[in-house]
Design a protein around this motif. Structure first.
Motif, PDB file in Angstrom:
ATOM      1  N   ASP A 296       0.843  -1.193   0.000  1.00  0.00           N
ATOM      2  CA  ASP A 296       0.000   0.000   0.000  1.00  0.00           C
ATOM      3  C   ASP A 296       0.881   1.247   0.000  1.00  0.00           C
ATOM      4  O   ASP A 296       2.030   1.224   0.464  1.00  0.00           O
ATOM      5  CB  ASP A 296      -0.905   0.018   1.242  1.00  0.00           C
ATOM      6  CG  ASP A 296      -1.911  -1.126   1.228  1.00  0.00           C
ATOM      7  OD1 ASP A 296      -2.523  -1.354   0.165  1.00  0.00           O
ATOM      8  OD2 ASP A 296      -2.076  -1.787   2.273  1.00  0.00           O
ATOM      9  N   ASP A 297       0.315   2.339  -0.500  1.00  0.00           N
ATOM     10  CA  ASP A 297       1.070   3.596  -0.495  1.00  0.00           C
ATOM     11  C   ASP A 297       1.297   4.091   0.930  1.00  0.00           C
ATOM     12  O   ASP A 297       2.349   4.642   1.250  1.00  0.00           O
ATOM     13  CB  ASP A 297       0.325   4.664  -1.300  1.00  0.00           C
ATOM     14  CG  ASP A 297       0.285   4.317  -2.786  1.00  0.00           C
ATOM     15  OD1 ASP A 297       1.209   3.614  -3.246  1.00  0.00           O
ATOM     16  OD2 ASP A 297      -0.660   4.742  -3.465  1.00  0.00           O
ATOM     17  N   GLY A 298       0.325   3.912   1.769  1.00  0.00           N
ATOM     18  CA  GLY A 298       0.431   4.363   3.155  1.00  0.00           C
ATOM     19  C   GLY A 298      -0.647   3.715   4.008  1.00  0.00           C
ATOM     20  O   GLY A 298      -1.709   3.335   3.508  1.00  0.00           O
ATOM     21  N   LYS A 299      -0.362   3.548   5.284  1.00  0.00           N
ATOM     22  CA  LYS A 299      -1.321   2.996   6.233  1.00  0.00           C
ATOM     23  C   LYS A 299      -1.308   3.865   7.484  1.00  0.00           C
ATOM     24  O   LYS A 299      -0.321   4.540   7.789  1.00  0.00           O
ATOM     25  CB  LYS A 299      -0.951   1.559   6.616  1.00  0.00           C
ATOM     26  CG  LYS A 299      -0.986   0.582   5.460  1.00  0.00           C
ATOM     27  CD  LYS A 299      -2.419   0.267   5.034  1.00  0.00           C
ATOM     28  CE  LYS A 299      -3.105  -0.627   6.059  1.00  0.00           C
ATOM     29  NZ  LYS A 299      -4.428  -1.100   5.592  1.00  0.00           N
ATOM     30  N   TRP A 300      -2.427   3.847   8.205  1.00  0.00           N
ATOM     31  CA  TRP A 300      -2.482   4.610   9.452  1.00  0.00           C
ATOM     32  C   TRP A 300      -3.338   3.871  10.473  1.00  0.00           C
ATOM     33  O   TRP A 300      -4.143   2.998  10.138  1.00  0.00           O
ATOM     34  CB  TRP A 300      -3.057   6.014   9.218  1.00  0.00           C
ATOM     35  CG  TRP A 300      -4.494   6.043   8.758  1.00  0.00           C
ATOM     36  CD1 TRP A 300      -4.954   6.031   7.484  1.00  0.00           C
ATOM     37  CD2 TRP A 300      -5.644   6.062   9.600  1.00  0.00           C
ATOM     38  NE1 TRP A 300      -6.328   6.043   7.458  1.00  0.00           N
ATOM     39  CE2 TRP A 300      -6.784   6.068   8.749  1.00  0.00           C
ATOM     40  CE3 TRP A 300      -5.840   6.087  10.977  1.00  0.00           C
ATOM     41  CZ2 TRP A 300      -8.078   6.092   9.243  1.00  0.00           C
ATOM     42  CZ3 TRP A 300      -7.141   6.116  11.479  1.00  0.00           C
ATOM     43  CH2 TRP A 300      -8.239   6.120  10.601  1.00  0.00           C
TER      44      TRP A 300
ATOM     45  N   THR B  84       8.288  -0.159  -0.086  1.00  0.00           N
ATOM     46  CA  THR B  84       8.140   0.488   1.219  1.00  0.00           C
ATOM     47  C   THR B  84       6.702   0.943   1.435  1.00  0.00           C
ATOM     48  O   THR B  84       5.935   1.141   0.483  1.00  0.00           O
ATOM     49  CB  THR B  84       9.059   1.716   1.341  1.00  0.00           C
ATOM     50  OG1 THR B  84       8.714   2.676   0.324  1.00  0.00           O
ATOM     51  CG2 THR B  84      10.517   1.322   1.201  1.00  0.00           C
ATOM     52  N   VAL B  85       6.356   1.115   2.709  1.00  0.00           N
ATOM     53  CA  VAL B  85       5.055   1.646   3.099  1.00  0.00           C
ATOM     54  C   VAL B  85       5.275   2.596   4.275  1.00  0.00           C
ATOM     55  O   VAL B  85       6.080   2.308   5.173  1.00  0.00           O
ATOM     56  CB  VAL B  85       4.061   0.530   3.485  1.00  0.00           C
ATOM     57  CG1 VAL B  85       4.558  -0.300   4.646  1.00  0.00           C
ATOM     58  CG2 VAL B  85       2.676   1.113   3.796  1.00  0.00           C
ATOM     59  N   ASN B  86       4.585   3.704   4.262  1.00  0.00           N
ATOM     60  CA  ASN B  86       4.667   4.666   5.361  1.00  0.00           C
ATOM     61  C   ASN B  86       3.517   4.420   6.335  1.00  0.00           C
ATOM     62  O   ASN B  86       2.341   4.442   5.947  1.00  0.00           O
ATOM     63  CB  ASN B  86       4.590   6.099   4.833  1.00  0.00           C
ATOM     64  CG  ASN B  86       5.804   6.466   3.996  1.00  0.00           C
ATOM     65  OD1 ASN B  86       6.929   6.117   4.338  1.00  0.00           O
ATOM     66  ND2 ASN B  86       5.578   7.158   2.887  1.00  0.00           N
ATOM     67  N   LEU B  87       3.866   4.186   7.586  1.00  0.00           N
ATOM     68  CA  LEU B  87       2.867   3.968   8.628  1.00  0.00           C
ATOM     69  C   LEU B  87       2.759   5.226   9.482  1.00  0.00           C
ATOM     70  O   LEU B  87       3.749   5.696  10.056  1.00  0.00           O
ATOM     71  CB  LEU B  87       3.257   2.780   9.513  1.00  0.00           C
ATOM     72  CG  LEU B  87       2.374   2.534  10.749  1.00  0.00           C
ATOM     73  CD1 LEU B  87       0.935   2.238  10.340  1.00  0.00           C
ATOM     74  CD2 LEU B  87       2.936   1.404  11.602  1.00  0.00           C
ATOM     75  N   THR B  88       1.555   5.772   9.573  1.00  0.00           N
ATOM     76  CA  THR B  88       1.290   6.945  10.400  1.00  0.00           C
ATOM     77  C   THR B  88       0.458   6.513  11.601  1.00  0.00           C
ATOM     78  O   THR B  88      -0.549   5.815  11.442  1.00  0.00           O
ATOM     79  CB  THR B  88       0.526   8.027   9.613  1.00  0.00           C
ATOM     80  OG1 THR B  88       1.301   8.399   8.463  1.00  0.00           O
ATOM     81  CG2 THR B  88       0.286   9.258  10.467  1.00  0.00           C
TER      82      THR B  88
ATOM     83  N   THR C   6       8.758   4.497   8.161  1.00  0.00           N
ATOM     84  CA  THR C   6       8.718   3.833   6.857  1.00  0.00           C
ATOM     85  C   THR C   6       9.187   2.394   7.048  1.00  0.00           C
ATOM     86  O   THR C   6      10.229   2.149   7.673  1.00  0.00           O
ATOM     87  CB  THR C   6       9.614   4.548   5.851  1.00  0.00           C
ATOM     88  OG1 THR C   6       9.130   5.888   5.660  1.00  0.00           O
ATOM     89  CG2 THR C   6       9.609   3.826   4.514  1.00  0.00           C
TER      90      THR C   6
ATOM     91  N   GLU D 188       5.471   4.754  14.270  1.00  0.00           N
ATOM     92  CA  GLU D 188       5.337   5.562  13.057  1.00  0.00           C
ATOM     93  C   GLU D 188       6.685   5.640  12.342  1.00  0.00           C
ATOM     94  O   GLU D 188       7.673   6.114  12.902  1.00  0.00           O
ATOM     95  CB  GLU D 188       4.838   6.959  13.403  1.00  0.00           C
ATOM     96  CG  GLU D 188       4.650   7.851  12.193  1.00  0.00           C
ATOM     97  CD  GLU D 188       3.967   9.154  12.541  1.00  0.00           C
ATOM     98  OE1 GLU D 188       2.756   9.141  12.816  1.00  0.00           O
ATOM     99  OE2 GLU D 188       4.664  10.192  12.545  1.00  0.00           O
TER     100      GLU D 188
END
Length: 346
Positions: A36-40, A144-148, A128, A126
């Motif tokens: 995924d592009d990003g997850k939170w 990679t995925v960025n986790l917020t 990458t 939080e």
């Protein structure tokens, strides 16, 4: 177990270099790592970090999958899946990170889906994250995925203080990013907002609503609206404003004629708290003996005489103070009444 994997990781690294020196990965196309592009997620919640190996053609053998956290430019191992040796999770994540696919945990050679699940998220999570596939003969493939991670706000917390003015305080605590606060009310006042940074990186927002108390604002509603990450929290309070009695005297209709019966005066008082004491008096005189006083009602028994006329005052008292209301009572003679009736029928 984890130290063994560290050693295995080094062994695989040597093997990867060897294979890369023999086979050019540029000649093998179609293998990609899908994420995924990003997850939170909120602090304390659960989130899946998806990682899938897309193996179109020609097929390759997956030797190992490594999840890493990128911290200040350096990589920290989180979890490793190996088709022969199974799964290893680094100590800081051992109780909170697991491979979602049960087949991965059973030392299966099938590692196409190595999605991991983070439980009990922390603000420190939080970052990458890198999902790296070690394959033969294609070499390494990663994405990679960025986790917020959001600090879950505690919503609206109230504090209502009565001084010379009223101070209503609404707090949105421990937010990351900070929440926003606005007020909804018909009561005029001034708003002051402040932010406090907490040691864990979250922010507490405090909003004060200052108003001048008055009888008109009693029982009005003051609503705090907190918005956090598209979630809206509302909390309301009904203002309890204390004030002295506002007094008026009813009952005299201007037509108290001589010998009229069943007349009375009523003392009406708007007060908060309620009136605890009513007192009647007659200006420059004494209340007639035929008058009966019961709290806020002054009743004149028997026919009205000229002795009843005068200015009557009602004093109403509560814990805040005493205020008064008055009425001028005049008595009309019988001849005036007859003359009035005669004129009406003329």
């Amino acid at each position: 177990m984890y130290r063994q994997f560290s050693w295995i990781g080094q062994w695989w690294l040597v093997l990867i270099v060897f294979f890369n020196s023999c086979v050019s990965p540029a000649g093998i196309k179609g293998q990609t790592v899908e994420m995924d592009d990003g997850k939170w997620g909120f602090v304390g919640s659960k989130v899946d970090l998806r990682c899938r190996f897309i193996n179109s053609s020609p097929p390759v053998k997956i030797s190992q999958v490594t999840w890493q956290k990128l911290v200040n430019g350096s990589k920290q191992n989180v979890a490793i899946a190996n088709p022969s040796l199974g799964v290893s999770v680094a100590p800081p994540y051992r109780d909170r990170v697991a491979f979602k696919n049960a087949a991965v945990r059973r030392r299966t050679p099938t590692l196409e889906d190595t999605t991991i699940t983070f439980s009990s998220l922390r603000l420190s999570d939080e970052a990458t994250y890198i999902c790296e596939y070690t394959t033969f003969p294609a070499g390494n493939r990663e994405n990679t995925v960025n986790l917020t991670v959001y600090g879950k706000t505690d919503g609206s917390q109230w504090n209502l203080i009565q001084m010379s003015c009223y101070l209503a305080t609404c707090v949105s605590a421990n937010g990351k990013p900070p929440g926003t606060i606005r007020w909804e009310t018909r009561v005029p006042g001034e708003v002051t907002n402040r932010e406090y940074k907490n040691s864990d990186g979250t922010v507490t927002v405090q909003s004060d609503y200052i108003l001048v108390p008055s009888r008109e604002t009693h029982k009005e509603t003051l609503t705090c609206v907190t918005t956090y990450n598209e979630e809206v929290f509302t909390d309301s309070v009904t203002l309890d404003i204390q004030y002295e009695p506002d007094v008026s005297v009813d009952g005299f209709d201007g037509n108290w004629y001589h010998n009229r019966e069943n007349v009375q005066l009523s003392c009406q008082a708007d007060a908060n708290p309620a009136v605890s004491l009513y007192q009647w008096r007659l200006i420059n005189g004494t209340i007639p003996s035929n008058a009966e006083i019961r709290d806020n009602i002054l009743t004149f028994k028997g026919p009205v005489t000229y002795e009843v006329q005068g200015t009557y005052v009602c004093d109403a008292t509560n814990s805040i103070g005493t205020r008064s209301g008055s009425v001028d009572v005049s008595i009309i003679g019988m001849f005036a009444c007859y003359w009035s009736v005669y004129c009406c029928h003329y």
